[in-house]
Design a protein around this motif. Structure first.
Motif, PDB file in Angstrom:
ATOM      1  N   ASN A 122      83.759  52.794 -22.138  1.00 42.67           N
ATOM      2  CA  ASN A 122      83.527  50.374 -22.187  1.00 42.67           C
ATOM      3  C   ASN A 122      82.291  50.008 -23.322  1.00 42.67           C
ATOM      4  N   GLY A 123      84.153  49.278 -24.045  1.00 46.28           N
ATOM      5  CA  GLY A 123      83.520  49.013 -25.636  1.00 46.28           C
ATOM      6  C   GLY A 123      82.765  50.348 -26.470  1.00 46.28           C
ATOM      7  N   ALA A 124      84.173  51.018 -26.017  1.00 49.11           N
ATOM      8  CA  ALA A 124      84.039  51.738 -27.687  1.00 49.11           C
ATOM      9  C   ALA A 124      84.661  51.607 -28.669  1.00 49.11           C
TER      10      ALA A 124
ATOM     11  N   THR B  46      91.851  48.036 -20.005  1.00 46.08           N
ATOM     12  CA  THR B  46      90.473  47.822 -19.021  1.00 46.08           C
ATOM     13  C   THR B  46      88.954  48.461 -19.440  1.00 46.08           C
ATOM     14  N   LYS B  47      89.040  49.093 -20.619  1.00 44.41           N
ATOM     15  CA  LYS B  47      87.827  49.404 -21.228  1.00 44.41           C
ATOM     16  C   LYS B  47      87.337  48.701 -22.025  1.00 44.41           C
ATOM     17  N   ASN B  48      87.806  47.145 -22.675  1.00 47.61           N
ATOM     18  CA  ASN B  48      87.461  47.006 -23.599  1.00 47.61           C
ATOM     19  C   ASN B  48      87.272  46.971 -25.083  1.00 47.61           C
ATOM     20  N   LEU B  49      88.222  48.143 -25.447  1.00 47.63           N
ATOM     21  CA  LEU B  49      87.701  48.498 -26.357  1.00 47.63           C
ATOM     22  C   LEU B  49      88.077  47.916 -27.707  1.00 47.63           C
ATOM     23  N   GLN B  50      86.861  48.516 -28.726  1.00 52.94           N
ATOM     24  CA  GLN B  50      86.254  47.262 -30.059  1.00 52.94           C
ATOM     25  C   GLN B  50      87.264  47.688 -30.896  1.00 52.94           C
ATOM     26  N   PHE B  51      88.488  46.796 -31.394  1.00 53.92           N
ATOM     27  CA  PHE B  51      89.065  47.631 -32.131  1.00 53.92           C
ATOM     28  C   PHE B  51      88.493  46.859 -34.262  1.00 53.92           C
TER      29      PHE B  51
ATOM     30  N   ASP C  63      80.787  56.154 -38.721  1.00 56.14           N
ATOM     31  CA  ASP C  63      80.152  54.819 -37.985  1.00 56.14           C
ATOM     32  C   ASP C  63      81.024  54.068 -36.496  1.00 56.14           C
ATOM     33  N   VAL C  64      82.042  55.037 -35.852  1.00 58.31           N
ATOM     34  CA  VAL C  64      82.581  54.503 -35.113  1.00 58.31           C
ATOM     35  C   VAL C  64      82.515  55.743 -33.763  1.00 58.31           C
ATOM     36  N   ASP C  65      83.092  55.167 -32.730  1.00 60.12           N
ATOM     37  CA  ASP C  65      83.589  56.193 -31.526  1.00 60.12           C
ATOM     38  C   ASP C  65      85.230  57.317 -32.186  1.00 60.12           C
ATOM     39  N   GLY C  66      85.554  56.402 -32.477  1.00 58.12           N
ATOM     40  CA  GLY C  66      86.476  57.495 -32.828  1.00 58.12           C
ATOM     41  C   GLY C  66      87.685  56.711 -33.715  1.00 58.12           C
ATOM     42  N   ALA C  67      88.937  57.298 -33.880  1.00 57.05           N
ATOM     43  CA  ALA C  67      89.667  56.615 -34.842  1.00 57.05           C
ATOM     44  C   ALA C  67      91.431  57.214 -35.302  1.00 57.05           C
TER      45      ALA C  67
END
Length: 277
Positions: free
Chosen positions: A137-139, A183-188, A202-206
């Protein structure tokens, strides 16, 4: 003396006539001395990988048909459409149809598609997580910031069940503001596409285009998930309207759509590049 003068005059005229254009075989002629050079140069602007590599592969094949393929790689791929518009090149090979449609409408390009060659399945990469189920959540997720590829990235995340886009989206255009369910409140983070491999740490994924993955010497097999083989984002040969009927352009497309190229793509790129013909 008169006889000698006449002989000298005849000799001089013979030399002059021999030097006149069309009276001897041209050094550049390939048609047995008719004076018409059958060799034709076709200049194509391309992305470095895999586009230019694929074009260079068909060079010998086209040379046998009298076509000299000149492959031009620009540091800034955004200049390939202006270069085509300004007749600096005969065609370009770096983009898919949704992207072409978006920029053509904005810039007023009068281009045509001469053929499609391959798909580079866009994939989700991460240095921090090992599977889709590990996305928290928030990734923080980085995606391309150009309109067509941004939609493409979001559509991939939707296919994987991570988000839900609003209904009725047209023209392959969407941004995070068009997400209806997250639902996971992903941050883009919207990032220039070419910079995505660099910001991965620098991020959780791309979500990254495969040609950029290859250029960055990343392993495309490490994508946690990727588009399917039926993606509508086939990379295309683009020309100025009307030039799609030029025999030289048709010959280039035929070579690129050959069984030889299909085998070359599969052997060299594996899952990273899929033939679209």
């Amino acid at each position: 003396m008169k006889k000698k003068s006449v002989m000298l005059l005849v000799l001089a005229l013979t030399v002059v006539i021999g030097l006149l254009p069309g009276c001897g075989n041209s050094s550049g002629s390939t048609d047995g001395g008719s004076g018409k050079n059958k060799n034709t140069t076709v200049k194509i602007g391309a992305a470095a990988v895999p586009h230019a590599e694929i074009l260079n592969h068909v060079k010998p094949m086209l040379a046998k048909e009298g076509i000299n393929l000149d492959v031009v790689v620009l540091d800034d791929e955004d200049q390939l459409n202006p270069a085509l518009q300004e007749k600096q090149i005969d065609a370009n090979y770096f983009q898919h149809l949704p992207y072409l449609k978006s920029v053509a409408k904005e810039k007023g390009y009068n281009f045509a598609v001469a053929g499609k060659v391959h798909v580079e399945p866009m994939g989700f990469y991460s240095d921090k997580i090992k599977s889709k189920n590990d996305i928290k959540n928030g990734a923080k997720i980085a995606i391309p910031n150009n309109s067509s590829n941004e939609y493409r990235a979001l559509a991939l995340l939707e296919t994987e069940g991570l988000i839900k886009l609003k209904s009725g989206i047209a023209n392959y255009s969407a941004t995070p503001s068009d997400i209806a369910k997250n639902t996971k409140n992903l941050q883009f983070e919207e990032v220039d596409a070419a910079q995505l491999p660099r910001v991965l740490k620098d991020v959780d994924g791309a979500v990254i285009n495969t040609n950029l993955v290859l250029e960055a010497k990343m392993d495309p097999n490490k994508a946690l998930f990727r588009e399917g083989s039926k993606s509508p984002y086939a990379n295309i040969i683009v020309v100025r309207k009307g030039d799609e009927n030029r025999k030289e352009i048709k010959a280039v497309v035929k070579a690129l759509n050959s069984e030889d190229v299909k085998n070359f793509i599969k052997k060299k790129y594996g899952v990273a590049v899929v033939p679209a013909f």
